[in-house]
Write an enzyme that holds these catalytic residues in place. Structure first.
Site, PDB file in Angstrom:
ATOM      1  N   SER A  58       0.455  -7.859  -3.264  1.00 33.53           N
ATOM      2  CA  SER A  58       1.048  -6.577  -3.637  1.00 33.53           C
ATOM      3  C   SER A  58       2.324  -6.280  -2.856  1.00 33.53           C
ATOM      4  O   SER A  58       3.289  -5.743  -3.406  1.00 33.53           O
ATOM      5  CB  SER A  58       0.035  -5.447  -3.423  1.00 33.53           C
ATOM      6  OG  SER A  58      -1.098  -5.631  -4.239  1.00 33.53           O
ATOM      7  N   HIS A 110       2.387  -2.201   0.623  1.00 33.79           N
ATOM      8  CA  HIS A 110       3.298  -1.874  -0.472  1.00 33.79           C
ATOM      9  C   HIS A 110       4.633  -1.375   0.069  1.00 33.79           C
ATOM     10  O   HIS A 110       5.704  -1.827  -0.354  1.00 33.79           O
ATOM     11  CB  HIS A 110       2.687  -0.795  -1.373  1.00 33.79           C
ATOM     12  CG  HIS A 110       1.419  -1.208  -2.045  1.00 33.79           C
ATOM     13  ND1 HIS A 110       0.617  -0.322  -2.727  1.00 33.79           N
ATOM     14  CD2 HIS A 110       0.805  -2.421  -2.143  1.00 33.79           C
ATOM     15  CE1 HIS A 110      -0.429  -0.969  -3.222  1.00 33.79           C
ATOM     16  NE2 HIS A 110      -0.340  -2.235  -2.875  1.00 33.79           N
TER      17      HIS A 110
END
Length: 285
Positions: free
Chosen positions: A141, A193
Protein backbone atom coordinates in the site's frame (compact mmCIF):
# COMPACT_ATOMS: atom_id res chain seq x y z
CA UNK A 1 6.76 -7.72 -13.61
CA UNK A 2 5.99 -6.27 -10.19
CA UNK A 3 2.58 -7.95 -10.18
CA UNK A 4 4.14 -11.29 -11.12
CA UNK A 5 6.78 -10.90 -8.41
CA UNK A 6 4.15 -10.17 -5.76
CA UNK A 7 2.06 -13.18 -6.76
CA UNK A 8 5.14 -15.43 -6.81
CA UNK A 9 6.17 -14.29 -3.33
CA UNK A 10 2.66 -14.96 -2.01
CA UNK A 11 2.70 -18.50 -3.42
CA UNK A 12 6.09 -19.15 -1.81
CA UNK A 13 4.85 -17.79 1.53
CA UNK A 14 1.77 -20.03 1.41
CA UNK A 15 3.97 -23.03 0.65
CA UNK A 16 6.18 -22.27 3.62
CA UNK A 17 3.12 -21.62 5.80
CA UNK A 18 1.88 -25.19 5.14
CA UNK A 19 -1.34 -24.94 7.13
CA UNK A 20 -2.07 -28.71 7.31
CA UNK A 21 1.28 -29.33 8.99
CA UNK A 22 0.51 -26.75 11.68
CA UNK A 23 -3.24 -27.20 11.88
CA UNK A 24 -4.61 -25.38 14.91
CA UNK A 25 -8.06 -26.97 14.73
CA UNK A 26 -8.71 -26.69 18.44
CA UNK A 27 -8.27 -22.93 18.46
CA UNK A 28 -9.47 -21.63 15.09
CA UNK A 29 -10.96 -24.50 13.09
CA UNK A 30 -9.58 -26.35 10.08
CA UNK A 31 -7.60 -25.01 7.13
CA UNK A 32 -9.54 -23.36 4.31
CA UNK A 33 -9.42 -24.99 0.85
CA UNK A 34 -7.69 -28.18 2.04
CA UNK A 35 -7.52 -29.47 -1.55
CA UNK A 36 -4.63 -27.03 -2.01
CA UNK A 37 -2.69 -29.14 0.47
CA UNK A 38 0.30 -27.20 1.81
CA UNK A 39 -0.92 -24.07 0.00
CA UNK A 40 -4.27 -24.06 1.84
CA UNK A 41 -5.23 -21.02 3.90
CA UNK A 42 -5.31 -20.52 7.63
CA UNK A 43 -8.74 -20.83 9.33
CA UNK A 44 -10.88 -17.77 8.68
CA UNK A 45 -11.13 -16.99 12.38
CA UNK A 46 -7.35 -16.64 12.37
CA UNK A 47 -6.97 -14.89 9.01
CA UNK A 48 -10.18 -13.73 7.28
CA UNK A 49 -8.21 -12.56 4.23
CA UNK A 50 -7.45 -16.12 3.05
CA UNK A 51 -3.76 -16.13 3.78
CA UNK A 52 -0.96 -17.41 6.01
CA UNK A 53 -0.47 -17.21 9.75
CA UNK A 54 0.95 -14.06 11.30
CA UNK A 55 3.92 -16.07 12.52
CA UNK A 56 4.74 -17.05 8.93
CA UNK A 57 4.55 -13.45 7.76
CA UNK A 58 6.83 -12.40 10.59
CA UNK A 59 9.30 -15.15 9.72
CA UNK A 60 9.28 -14.15 6.04
CA UNK A 61 10.04 -10.48 6.70
CA UNK A 62 6.96 -8.62 7.91
CA UNK A 63 7.63 -5.18 9.33
CA UNK A 64 7.89 -5.20 13.11
CA UNK A 65 9.48 -2.41 15.11
CA UNK A 66 11.16 -4.64 17.67
CA UNK A 67 12.80 -6.78 14.99
CA UNK A 68 14.04 -3.76 13.04
CA UNK A 69 15.42 -1.81 16.00
CA UNK A 70 16.50 -4.34 18.62
CA UNK A 71 17.42 -7.22 16.33
CA UNK A 72 19.00 -5.04 13.63
CA UNK A 73 16.80 -6.46 10.88
CA UNK A 74 16.56 -3.35 8.75
CA UNK A 75 15.90 -5.48 5.68
CA UNK A 76 12.32 -5.83 6.91
CA UNK A 77 11.72 -2.25 5.77
CA UNK A 78 11.96 -3.60 2.21
CA UNK A 79 10.72 -7.18 2.44
CA UNK A 80 7.40 -6.24 4.04
CA UNK A 81 6.39 -4.45 0.83
CA UNK A 82 6.41 -7.78 -1.03
CA UNK A 83 4.31 -9.67 1.51
CA UNK A 84 0.52 -9.77 1.71
CA UNK A 85 -1.81 -10.90 4.47
CA UNK A 86 -4.02 -12.92 2.13
CA UNK A 87 -5.59 -13.38 -1.28
CA UNK A 88 -8.03 -10.53 -0.67
CA UNK A 89 -5.20 -8.19 0.31
CA UNK A 90 -3.10 -9.28 -2.67
CA UNK A 91 -5.90 -8.86 -5.21
CA UNK A 92 -6.85 -5.42 -3.92
CA UNK A 93 -3.27 -4.17 -4.13
CA UNK A 94 -2.47 -5.74 -7.49
CA UNK A 95 -5.65 -4.44 -9.13
CA UNK A 96 -4.78 -0.98 -7.82
CA UNK A 97 -1.24 -1.38 -9.13
CA UNK A 98 -2.46 -2.31 -12.60
CA UNK A 99 -4.97 0.56 -12.62
CA UNK A 100 -2.42 3.15 -11.51
CA UNK A 101 0.88 1.76 -12.73
CA UNK A 102 0.16 0.80 -16.33
CA UNK A 103 -0.48 4.36 -17.48
CA UNK A 104 2.57 5.67 -15.66
CA UNK A 105 4.78 2.90 -17.02
CA UNK A 106 3.62 3.58 -20.58
CA UNK A 107 4.53 7.24 -20.21
CA UNK A 108 7.74 7.07 -18.19
CA UNK A 109 9.06 3.53 -18.52
CA UNK A 110 9.49 0.61 -16.14
CA UNK A 111 12.78 1.79 -14.62
CA UNK A 112 11.54 5.14 -13.36
CA UNK A 113 8.15 3.89 -12.19
CA UNK A 114 9.78 0.85 -10.60
CA UNK A 115 12.11 3.18 -8.71
CA UNK A 116 9.18 5.27 -7.49
CA UNK A 117 7.38 2.10 -6.37
CA UNK A 118 10.32 0.64 -4.45
CA UNK A 119 11.55 3.84 -2.80
CA UNK A 120 8.00 4.84 -1.85
CA UNK A 121 7.51 1.44 -0.26
CA UNK A 122 10.64 2.04 1.81
CA UNK A 123 9.42 5.50 2.79
CA UNK A 124 6.11 4.05 3.92
CA UNK A 125 7.89 1.40 6.00
CA UNK A 126 10.08 3.97 7.74
CA UNK A 127 7.18 6.21 8.74
CA UNK A 128 5.10 3.23 9.81
CA UNK A 129 7.91 1.95 12.04
CA UNK A 130 8.28 5.34 13.69
CA UNK A 131 4.65 5.38 14.84
CA UNK A 132 3.46 1.76 15.09
CA UNK A 133 5.30 -0.59 17.43
CA UNK A 134 2.98 -3.32 18.64
CA UNK A 135 1.85 -5.02 15.45
CA UNK A 136 3.29 -6.36 12.22
CA UNK A 137 2.71 -4.68 8.88
CA UNK A 138 2.78 -6.11 5.36
CA UNK A 139 1.64 -5.02 1.93
CA UNK A 140 2.38 -2.78 -1.02
CA UNK A 141 0.00 0.00 0.00
CA UNK A 142 2.82 2.44 0.78
CA UNK A 143 4.33 1.84 -2.65
CA UNK A 144 0.93 2.26 -4.31
CA UNK A 145 0.33 5.53 -2.50
CA UNK A 146 3.76 6.55 -3.73
CA UNK A 147 2.53 6.16 -7.29
CA UNK A 148 -0.48 8.35 -6.46
CA UNK A 149 1.84 10.96 -4.97
CA UNK A 150 4.06 10.80 -8.05
CA UNK A 151 1.03 11.31 -10.29
CA UNK A 152 0.18 14.47 -8.36
CA UNK A 153 3.68 15.96 -8.48
CA UNK A 154 4.02 14.94 -12.13
CA UNK A 155 0.94 17.01 -12.86
CA UNK A 156 2.45 20.00 -11.04
CA UNK A 157 5.93 19.81 -12.55
CA UNK A 158 4.59 19.32 -16.08
CA UNK A 159 1.75 21.79 -15.58
CA UNK A 160 2.40 23.85 -18.71
CA UNK A 161 1.98 20.96 -21.15
CA UNK A 162 -1.36 19.73 -19.77
CA UNK A 163 -4.81 20.60 -21.03
CA UNK A 164 -7.84 20.35 -18.71
CA UNK A 165 -5.52 20.94 -15.76
CA UNK A 166 -8.26 21.70 -13.24
CA UNK A 167 -10.25 18.57 -14.08
CA UNK A 168 -7.18 16.34 -13.85
CA UNK A 169 -6.12 17.89 -10.54
CA UNK A 170 -9.61 17.64 -9.02
CA UNK A 171 -10.04 13.99 -10.02
CA UNK A 172 -6.65 13.02 -8.66
CA UNK A 173 -7.17 14.87 -5.38
CA UNK A 174 -10.55 13.19 -4.85
CA UNK A 175 -8.98 9.74 -5.34
CA UNK A 176 -6.14 10.56 -2.95
CA UNK A 177 -8.40 12.01 -0.23
CA UNK A 178 -10.79 9.04 -0.35
CA UNK A 179 -7.95 6.53 -0.07
CA UNK A 180 -6.29 8.40 2.80
CA UNK A 181 -9.65 8.75 4.57
CA UNK A 182 -10.04 4.96 4.57
CA UNK A 183 -6.79 4.86 6.52
CA UNK A 184 -8.37 6.36 9.64
CA UNK A 185 -10.23 3.09 10.18
CA UNK A 186 -8.73 0.64 12.68
CA UNK A 187 -6.29 -2.05 11.53
CA UNK A 188 -5.23 0.03 8.50
CA UNK A 189 -1.65 1.28 8.50
CA UNK A 190 -2.21 4.83 7.30
CA UNK A 191 1.32 5.84 8.28
CA UNK A 192 2.61 3.53 5.55
CA UNK A 193 0.17 5.21 3.17
CA UNK A 194 1.28 8.70 4.19
CA UNK A 195 4.98 7.85 4.12
CA UNK A 196 4.67 6.27 0.70
CA UNK A 197 2.59 9.15 -0.62
CA UNK A 198 5.03 11.82 0.55
CA UNK A 199 8.00 9.87 -0.81
CA UNK A 200 6.33 9.36 -4.17
CA UNK A 201 5.23 12.99 -4.29
CA UNK A 202 8.83 14.16 -3.92
CA UNK A 203 10.16 11.54 -6.32
CA UNK A 204 7.72 12.69 -8.99
CA UNK A 205 9.45 16.07 -9.16
CA UNK A 206 12.80 14.31 -9.56
CA UNK A 207 12.04 11.41 -11.89
CA UNK A 208 8.95 12.37 -13.86
CA UNK A 209 9.87 15.67 -15.49
CA UNK A 210 8.77 15.94 -19.11
CA UNK A 211 10.59 18.04 -21.73
CA UNK A 212 8.88 21.34 -22.38
CA UNK A 213 6.67 21.69 -25.41
CA UNK A 214 8.68 21.90 -28.63
CA UNK A 215 11.89 20.26 -27.35
CA UNK A 216 11.41 16.97 -29.17
CA UNK A 217 10.48 18.71 -32.44
CA UNK A 218 13.20 21.35 -32.17
CA UNK A 219 15.21 20.00 -35.13
CA UNK A 220 12.27 20.57 -37.44
CA UNK A 221 11.82 24.17 -36.35
CA UNK A 222 13.64 27.26 -37.64
CA UNK A 223 16.52 28.44 -35.40
CA UNK A 224 14.57 31.42 -34.13
CA UNK A 225 11.76 29.16 -32.90
CA UNK A 226 13.86 26.40 -31.36
CA UNK A 227 13.56 25.64 -27.65
CA UNK A 228 16.98 26.05 -26.04
CA UNK A 229 16.36 24.23 -22.76
CA UNK A 230 14.91 20.76 -22.34
CA UNK A 231 13.10 21.71 -19.14
CA UNK A 232 11.78 24.93 -17.71
CA UNK A 233 13.56 26.67 -14.86
CA UNK A 234 10.80 25.97 -12.34
CA UNK A 235 11.11 22.24 -13.08
CA UNK A 236 14.78 22.29 -12.12
CA UNK A 237 14.01 24.27 -8.96
CA UNK A 238 11.29 21.82 -7.89
CA UNK A 239 13.58 18.89 -8.67
CA UNK A 240 16.41 20.19 -6.47
CA UNK A 241 14.11 21.11 -3.58
CA UNK A 242 12.33 17.74 -3.72
CA UNK A 243 15.60 15.81 -3.86
CA UNK A 244 16.98 17.66 -0.83
CA UNK A 245 13.78 17.11 1.16
CA UNK A 246 13.79 13.44 0.21
CA UNK A 247 17.38 12.90 1.33
CA UNK A 248 16.91 14.82 4.58
CA UNK A 249 13.64 13.03 5.30
CA UNK A 250 15.16 9.58 4.90
CA UNK A 251 18.23 10.46 6.97
CA UNK A 252 16.18 11.91 9.83
CA UNK A 253 13.65 9.08 9.72
CA UNK A 254 16.22 6.29 9.68
CA UNK A 255 18.33 7.88 12.42
CA UNK A 256 15.26 8.26 14.65
CA UNK A 257 14.16 4.71 13.91
CA UNK A 258 17.45 2.99 14.68
CA UNK A 259 17.87 5.09 17.81
CA UNK A 260 14.61 3.60 19.00
CA UNK A 261 12.75 6.90 19.06
CA UNK A 262 8.99 7.00 18.63
CA UNK A 263 7.35 9.50 16.35
CA UNK A 264 4.49 9.75 18.85
CA UNK A 265 6.86 11.36 21.36
CA UNK A 266 7.46 14.22 18.94
CA UNK A 267 3.91 14.49 17.62
CA UNK A 268 1.24 13.75 20.21
CA UNK A 269 -1.69 14.08 17.81
CA UNK A 270 -0.23 12.19 14.85
CA UNK A 271 -1.79 8.88 15.93
CA UNK A 272 -5.11 10.30 14.75
CA UNK A 273 -3.76 10.23 11.20
CA UNK A 274 -3.91 6.44 11.26
CA UNK A 275 -6.96 5.77 13.40
CA UNK A 276 -9.70 7.99 14.80
CA UNK A 277 -11.47 6.35 17.78
CA UNK A 278 -15.27 6.38 17.79
CA UNK A 279 -18.05 4.77 19.79
CA UNK A 280 -17.89 1.82 17.37
CA UNK A 281 -14.17 1.06 17.59
CA UNK A 282 -11.06 1.85 19.57
CA UNK A 283 -7.50 2.43 18.43
CA UNK A 284 -4.22 1.09 19.69
CA UNK A 285 -0.55 1.39 18.79
Amino acid sequence: MIVVANVAVFVVVMGINNCPAHDSTDRFGSCVAPFLHRFSFQPLRENPLFGPASSTLEKMGALKWDKVVHHHQGWRLVTCVWLHAGVVHLLANMLSLVFIGVRLEQQFGFIRIGAVYLISGLGGSVLSSLFIRNSISVGASGALFGLLGAMLSELFTNWTIYTNKAAALFTLLVIIVINLAVGILPHVDNFAHLGGFLTGFLLGFVLLMRPQFGWIERRNLPPASQVKSKHKAYQYVLCVIALLLLIVGFIVGLVMLFRGESGNDHCHWCHYLSCVPTSRWSCGN
